[in-house]
Motif scaffolding. Structure first.
Motif, PDB file in Angstrom:
ATOM      1  N   ASN A   1     -11.816  59.729 161.255  1.00 42.54           N
ATOM      2  CA  ASN A   1     -12.802  60.881 161.886  1.00 42.54           C
ATOM      3  C   ASN A   1     -12.340  61.839 162.796  1.00 42.54           C
ATOM      4  O   ASN A   1     -12.921  62.648 163.156  1.00 42.54           O
ATOM      5  CB  ASN A   1     -14.025  59.988 162.408  1.00 42.54           C
ATOM      6  CG  ASN A   1     -13.736  59.325 163.632  1.00 42.54           C
ATOM      7  OD1 ASN A   1     -12.733  59.575 164.294  1.00 42.54           O
ATOM      8  ND2 ASN A   1     -14.681  58.215 163.827  1.00 42.54           N
ATOM      9  N   ARG A   2     -10.857  61.822 163.371  1.00 44.23           N
ATOM     10  CA  ARG A   2     -10.450  62.699 163.965  1.00 44.23           C
ATOM     11  C   ARG A   2      -9.294  63.704 163.080  1.00 44.23           C
ATOM     12  O   ARG A   2      -8.464  64.151 163.960  1.00 44.23           O
ATOM     13  CB  ARG A   2      -9.456  62.056 165.022  1.00 44.23           C
ATOM     14  CG  ARG A   2     -10.794  60.895 166.123  1.00 44.23           C
ATOM     15  CD  ARG A   2      -9.571  60.168 167.152  1.00 44.23           C
ATOM     16  NE  ARG A   2      -8.829  59.477 166.394  1.00 44.23           N
ATOM     17  CZ  ARG A   2      -8.729  57.988 165.848  1.00 44.23           C
ATOM     18  NH1 ARG A   2      -9.920  57.832 165.666  1.00 44.23           N
ATOM     19  NH2 ARG A   2      -7.814  57.642 165.441  1.00 44.23           N
TER      20      ARG A   2
ATOM     21  N   TYR B   1     -12.305  68.652 163.089  1.00 39.60           N
ATOM     22  CA  TYR B   1     -13.039  67.603 162.509  1.00 39.60           C
ATOM     23  C   TYR B   1     -14.323  67.873 161.861  1.00 39.60           C
ATOM     24  O   TYR B   1     -14.761  69.002 162.353  1.00 39.60           O
ATOM     25  CB  TYR B   1     -12.997  66.102 163.380  1.00 39.60           C
ATOM     26  CG  TYR B   1     -13.864  66.738 164.674  1.00 39.60           C
ATOM     27  CD1 TYR B   1     -15.172  66.438 164.644  1.00 39.60           C
ATOM     28  CD2 TYR B   1     -13.204  66.780 166.005  1.00 39.60           C
ATOM     29  CE1 TYR B   1     -15.831  66.617 165.971  1.00 39.60           C
ATOM     30  CE2 TYR B   1     -13.777  66.962 167.019  1.00 39.60           C
ATOM     31  CZ  TYR B   1     -14.996  67.071 166.966  1.00 39.60           C
ATOM     32  OH  TYR B   1     -15.869  67.121 168.222  1.00 39.60           O
TER      33      TYR B   1
END
Length: 221
Positions: A151-152, A200
């Motif tokens: 998620n980064r 992101y």
């Protein structure tokens, strides 16, 4: 498709295989795999996406019918074996080679799907699967958090953009060598800039927050 176009597609595919294979061997070196493990990881990441695509298209995977597809993983393994000690200080190399493979595979995967009569939207999905499938297999095998689900990090979105552009260019009759290079450049730049600037996409649920963890040593500096 005409014969010259077929040849061009194979060369684009082989270039993508090489870029992904180098990323696999670099990760194997960082994980201190032996040379056989490096070759296997290079083969998995560079050929896995195309095999997934061809199985979905109900055709024999190109990697099993054309021996040329076995050369890039072998070449990448040998190059990393001899050169890794000289380039290991460049922590961005894995991301750069991975971005190169991503840019090429989202094009070739989409084109092959379109050439099999798949509708443009489904061809985009197959292009993305071709681009990210090998990287997913690589990371799982090497016991890494898959970039696809990090998620980064942005991984699938650049592939989606390249596959969508390829599909649009094909449908409008404007796909050629020049526009293919432009699409590959856009995907490569998108992927690298997103990695450098920590872009992101939103999390799955509104209100959740990302843990303040440092980036993996694989790609951060």
């Amino acid at each position: 498709m005409t014969f010259p176009f077929d040849i061009a597609l194979v060369w684009l595919d082989l270039a993508g295989v090489f870029f992904f294979a180098v990323s696999g061997s670099l990760l194997a070196a960082r994980k201190q795999f032996d040379i056989l493990g490096s070759l296997l990881l290079a083969s998995l990441v560079s050929l896995g996406g195309g095999v997934i695509r061809d199985i979905i298209l109900n055709t024999v995977p190109a990697a099993f019918t054309n021996p040329a597809y076995l050369v890039p993983p072998l070449l990448a393994t040998v190059l990393v074996y001899f050169l890794y000690s000289s380039v290991q200080r460049f922590t961005s190399l894995l991301v750069l080679f991975d971005a190169g493979g991503l840019g090429l595979f989202c094009i070739t995967g989409t084109l092959k799907a379109l050439s099999f009569g798949v509708n443009p939207l489904a061809a985009v999905l197959l292009g993305v699967a071709t681009a990210v499938g090998g990287g997913l297999l690589r990371d799982i095998t090497a016991n890494e958090v898959p970039q696809l689900f990090d998620n980064r990090d942005l991984y699938a979105l650049p592939a989606f953009s390249g596959a969508a552009l390829t599909s649009v260019l094909w449908v409008t009759g404007t796909f050629n060598a020049v526009t293919a290079c432009l699409v590959a450049g856009v995907v490569f730049t998108f992927r690298v800039v997103a990695w450098r600037r920590h872009w992101y996409v939103p999390l799955a649920v509104r209100g959740w927050h990302r843990a303040p963890e440092a980036r993996k040593s694989r790609g951060g500096d």
